[in-house]
Design a protein around this motif. Structure first.
Motif, PDB file in Angstrom:
ATOM      1  N   ALA A  20      15.275 -14.358   6.890  1.00  0.00           N
ATOM      2  CA  ALA A  20      14.049 -13.562   6.848  1.00  0.00           C
ATOM      3  C   ALA A  20      12.889 -14.366   7.410  1.00  0.00           C
ATOM      4  O   ALA A  20      12.773 -15.568   7.182  1.00  0.00           O
ATOM      5  CB  ALA A  20      13.752 -13.131   5.419  1.00  0.00           C
ATOM      6  N   THR A  21      12.007 -13.697   8.151  1.00  0.00           N
ATOM      7  CA  THR A  21      10.853 -14.343   8.758  1.00  0.00           C
ATOM      8  C   THR A  21       9.634 -14.226   7.842  1.00  0.00           C
ATOM      9  O   THR A  21       9.591 -13.376   6.947  1.00  0.00           O
ATOM     10  CB  THR A  21      10.528 -13.693  10.110  1.00  0.00           C
ATOM     11  N   PRO A  22       8.609 -15.053   8.067  1.00  0.00           N
ATOM     12  CA  PRO A  22       7.380 -14.914   7.271  1.00  0.00           C
ATOM     13  C   PRO A  22       6.758 -13.527   7.375  1.00  0.00           C
ATOM     14  O   PRO A  22       6.190 -13.024   6.394  1.00  0.00           O
ATOM     15  CB  PRO A  22       6.460 -15.984   7.874  1.00  0.00           C
ATOM     16  N   LEU A  23       6.872 -12.875   8.542  1.00  0.00           N
ATOM     17  CA  LEU A  23       6.321 -11.532   8.685  1.00  0.00           C
ATOM     18  C   LEU A  23       7.091 -10.541   7.822  1.00  0.00           C
ATOM     19  O   LEU A  23       6.492  -9.646   7.197  1.00  0.00           O
ATOM     20  CB  LEU A  23       6.368 -11.097  10.158  1.00  0.00           C
ATOM     21  N   GLU A  24       8.397 -10.682   7.772  1.00  0.00           N
ATOM     22  CA  GLU A  24       9.199  -9.808   6.913  1.00  0.00           C
ATOM     23  C   GLU A  24       8.862 -10.025   5.442  1.00  0.00           C
ATOM     24  O   GLU A  24       8.814  -9.065   4.648  1.00  0.00           O
ATOM     25  CB  GLU A  24      10.690 -10.059   7.158  1.00  0.00           C
ATOM     26  N   LEU A  25       8.620 -11.267   5.061  1.00  0.00           N
ATOM     27  CA  LEU A  25       8.242 -11.555   3.679  1.00  0.00           C
ATOM     28  C   LEU A  25       6.886 -10.940   3.341  1.00  0.00           C
ATOM     29  O   LEU A  25       6.694 -10.397   2.241  1.00  0.00           O
ATOM     30  CB  LEU A  25       8.218 -13.064   3.446  1.00  0.00           C
ATOM     31  N   LEU A  26       5.945 -11.014   4.277  1.00  0.00           N
ATOM     32  CA  LEU A  26       4.649 -10.372   4.072  1.00  0.00           C
ATOM     33  C   LEU A  26       4.818  -8.865   3.951  1.00  0.00           C
ATOM     34  O   LEU A  26       4.184  -8.222   3.096  1.00  0.00           O
ATOM     35  CB  LEU A  26       3.710 -10.708   5.232  1.00  0.00           C
ATOM     36  N   PHE A  27       5.658  -8.301   4.795  1.00  0.00           N
ATOM     37  CA  PHE A  27       5.939  -6.865   4.752  1.00  0.00           C
ATOM     38  C   PHE A  27       6.445  -6.469   3.365  1.00  0.00           C
ATOM     39  O   PHE A  27       5.978  -5.495   2.768  1.00  0.00           O
ATOM     40  CB  PHE A  27       6.972  -6.530   5.829  1.00  0.00           C
ATOM     41  N   ASP A  28       7.384  -7.251   2.839  1.00  0.00           N
ATOM     42  CA  ASP A  28       7.934  -6.956   1.513  1.00  0.00           C
ATOM     43  C   ASP A  28       6.873  -7.068   0.426  1.00  0.00           C
ATOM     44  O   ASP A  28       6.791  -6.222  -0.473  1.00  0.00           O
ATOM     45  CB  ASP A  28       9.079  -7.912   1.195  1.00  0.00           C
ATOM     46  N   LEU A  85       2.731  -8.350  20.217  1.00  0.00           N
ATOM     47  CA  LEU A  85       2.779  -6.896  20.121  1.00  0.00           C
ATOM     48  C   LEU A  85       3.640  -6.445  18.944  1.00  0.00           C
ATOM     49  O   LEU A  85       3.273  -5.518  18.209  1.00  0.00           O
ATOM     50  CB  LEU A  85       3.319  -6.309  21.427  1.00  0.00           C
ATOM     51  N   TYR A  86       4.758  -7.115  18.752  1.00  0.00           N
ATOM     52  CA  TYR A  86       5.637  -6.793  17.616  1.00  0.00           C
ATOM     53  C   TYR A  86       4.912  -7.045  16.291  1.00  0.00           C
ATOM     54  O   TYR A  86       4.975  -6.233  15.373  1.00  0.00           O
ATOM     55  CB  TYR A  86       6.904  -7.632  17.699  1.00  0.00           C
ATOM     56  N   ARG A  87       4.223  -8.178  16.205  1.00  0.00           N
ATOM     57  CA  ARG A  87       3.505  -8.493  14.967  1.00  0.00           C
ATOM     58  C   ARG A  87       2.407  -7.474  14.683  1.00  0.00           C
ATOM     59  O   ARG A  87       2.253  -7.025  13.540  1.00  0.00           O
ATOM     60  CB  ARG A  87       2.903  -9.897  15.064  1.00  0.00           C
ATOM     61  N   THR A  90       3.833  -4.242  13.464  1.00  0.00           N
ATOM     62  CA  THR A  90       4.291  -4.379  12.075  1.00  0.00           C
ATOM     63  C   THR A  90       3.117  -4.386  11.111  1.00  0.00           C
ATOM     64  O   THR A  90       3.188  -3.805  10.011  1.00  0.00           O
ATOM     65  CB  THR A  90       5.112  -5.665  11.915  1.00  0.00           C
ATOM     66  N   LEU A  91       2.018  -5.017  11.498  1.00  0.00           N
ATOM     67  CA  LEU A  91       0.829  -5.016  10.641  1.00  0.00           C
ATOM     68  C   LEU A  91       0.255  -3.609  10.476  1.00  0.00           C
ATOM     69  O   LEU A  91      -0.279  -3.269   9.412  1.00  0.00           O
ATOM     70  CB  LEU A  91      -0.233  -5.958  11.209  1.00  0.00           C
ATOM     71  N   VAL A  92       0.376  -2.778  11.522  1.00  0.00           N
ATOM     72  CA  VAL A  92      -0.020  -1.373  11.390  1.00  0.00           C
ATOM     73  C   VAL A  92       0.849  -0.692  10.341  1.00  0.00           C
ATOM     74  O   VAL A  92       0.356   0.088   9.502  1.00  0.00           O
ATOM     75  CB  VAL A  92       0.087  -0.645  12.745  1.00  0.00           C
ATOM     76  N   VAL A 121       3.194   8.631   7.609  1.00  0.00           N
ATOM     77  CA  VAL A 121       3.214   8.957   9.033  1.00  0.00           C
ATOM     78  C   VAL A 121       2.733   7.765   9.863  1.00  0.00           C
ATOM     79  O   VAL A 121       3.282   7.485  10.942  1.00  0.00           O
ATOM     80  CB  VAL A 121       2.363  10.212   9.315  1.00  0.00           C
ATOM     81  N   VAL A 122       1.728   7.048   9.378  1.00  0.00           N
ATOM     82  CA  VAL A 122       1.259   5.851  10.082  1.00  0.00           C
ATOM     83  C   VAL A 122       2.403   4.846  10.232  1.00  0.00           C
ATOM     84  O   VAL A 122       2.645   4.298  11.322  1.00  0.00           O
ATOM     85  CB  VAL A 122       0.069   5.205   9.342  1.00  0.00           C
ATOM     86  N   MET A 123       3.117   4.610   9.139  1.00  0.00           N
ATOM     87  CA  MET A 123       4.244   3.675   9.185  1.00  0.00           C
ATOM     88  C   MET A 123       5.318   4.137  10.148  1.00  0.00           C
ATOM     89  O   MET A 123       5.852   3.359  10.950  1.00  0.00           O
ATOM     90  CB  MET A 123       4.852   3.514   7.781  1.00  0.00           C
ATOM     91  N   ARG A 124       5.635   5.403  10.096  1.00  0.00           N
ATOM     92  CA  ARG A 124       6.764   5.923  10.872  1.00  0.00           C
ATOM     93  C   ARG A 124       6.425   6.028  12.361  1.00  0.00           C
ATOM     94  O   ARG A 124       7.291   5.787  13.206  1.00  0.00           O
ATOM     95  CB  ARG A 124       7.188   7.269  10.315  1.00  0.00           C
TER      96      ARG A 124
END
Length: 386
Positions: A20-28, A85-87, A90-92, A121-124
């Motif tokens: 798992a990446t730090p971004l995925e951990l933040l997401f969780d 761009l990916y980050r 994901t932040l959105v 809807v924003v997430m999707r």
């Protein structure tokens, strides 16, 4: 150093050291807000004896939380480029999670799902952007990625349209859209399976399990702390806290004692395992609400019958045991695995005892001991055979 943009190539399913990446951990971690809000509302609904409305609202809200998390998790396992761009995309999605969490109280209190739908809807739609990037960069799975993008977009239109349905069609509309959501990955993956990583997926699910387990501990601890601050210290309350900890610790032990990466060997089994965790996550988070209800009942501030107060904890624990058995325990050898459905039945039965929370703790602790004994027996047999 993170680059602004790189081609979104599919990652290898057998990639070494995939973690798992730090971004995925933040997401969780941002999902903690939504899970905590849903569990808190379930607790208050149950304590006020609004059982039907509370449970239904919880299951509907938790579906939105779980499904958005699941889609990002499986996508990231196959296409995490970790560029700027990916980050940002994901932040959105994380922003959408927080909007969804803000709408949970209105959904429970007023049956108003407009804010939750907006956040969802924003997430999707951010997820659609990710899939379109994957379609551009991965010709081999372009049809699959485009199916995801199209399916998600159409379903989001359906979710928005559902807000304008008459109240009597609300539940039917939700069920139809939920089935449509579940069908999109099945339809898309038939065009070319994405390269999700089994070990990475299992780790991600384990991390989210830890989050909901932590939420249960936090909820129960907060309830007991508030009671102690109000001067309600007693042996019964302290023993209830101890029993609650044994329940949560046992659930942790049982879940992580059965790693599942080797079970995800086909798309069908992976989807079954991944979808089945809706009940795992929802039941674990609900245990925290149930323990809070038990505290309210002991303090005589809950407005529900004795049996219902016990069921608030015993039902989610029983669901957890049965689903865990079906997903991760039953496919493996060993006689101890059949103890899970028996333990689930005992957990439901102790609802009618004078101290159901303490009895559940005893049942789960005994199940952990039995599992360990069964595993020791298997190892002893292996040693003797050599």
């Amino acid at each position: 150093m993170t680059t602004w943009y790189r081609r979104m190539k599919a990652r290898r399913a057998d990639e070494g050291h995939r973690a798992a990446t730090p971004l995925e951990l933040l997401f969780d971690l941002c999902f903690v807000v939504a899970v905590a809000s849903a569990a808190a509302k379930l607790h208050h609904a149950l304590s006020e004896n609004h059982i039907g409305a509370g449970v239904l609202g919880y299951l509907l809200v938790f579906f939105a939380i779980w499904w958005a998390w699941l889609n990002f998790t499986w996508f990231a396992s196959a296409y995490d480029t970790d560029d700027v761009l990916y980050r940002l995309t994901t932040l959105v999605q994380i922003g959408g999670v927080l909007v969804l969490a803000a709408g949970v109280p209105r959904a429970f209190d007023e049956s108003d799902y407009s804010v939750i739908t907006l956040g969802y809807v924003v997430m999707r739609l951010a997820m659609v952007a990710q899939w379109l990037r994957a379609a551009k960069s991965d010709p081999e799975r372009r049809t699959c990625a485009r199916r995801y993008a199209l399916g998600i977009t159409l379903v989001q239109i359906g979710w928005v349209a559902r807000l304008f349905l008459p109240e009597n069609l609300f539940l039917v509309g939700f069920l139809v859209m939920a089935v449509a959501e579940l069908a999109v990955p099945v339809w898309a993956e038939r065009a070319g399976q994405t390269t999700w990583h089994p070990h990475h997926i299992v780790e991600r699910y384990g991390l989210f399990t830890l989050i909901v387990l932590g939420e249960s501990i936090l909820a129960a601890t907060g309830a007991i702390g508030a009671a102690l601050d109000a001067g309600h210290a007693s042996f019964a309350l302290i023993s209830l806290a101890g029993a609650g900890l044994v329940i949560v610790f046992s659930m942790w032990w049982l879940y992580f004692d059965y790693p599942a990466h080797d079970l995800l060997d086909t798309l069908k089994r992976a989807i079954t395992w991944g979808y089945g965790h809706y009940l795992v996550f929802a039941s674990v988070a609900a245990v925290g609400a149930g323990l809070e209800v038990a505290v309210d009942y002991d303090l005589h501030v809950a407005h529900l019958p004795t049996t219902a107060a016990g069921l608030a904890t015993t039902v989610p624990v029983a669901v957890f045991l049965l689903v865990l058995w079906l997903l991760q325990v039953r496919p493996r050898p060993g006689t101890a695995r059949w103890a899970f459905p028996v333990a689930a039945a005992l957990v439901l039965a102790v609802t009618f005892t004078p101290a159901p929370i303490h009895a559940v703790a005893v049942v789960l602790a005994a199940l952990v001991v039995l599992v360990l004994a069964g595993r020791r027996g298997i190892k002893d047999d292996e040693v003797s055979s050599t």
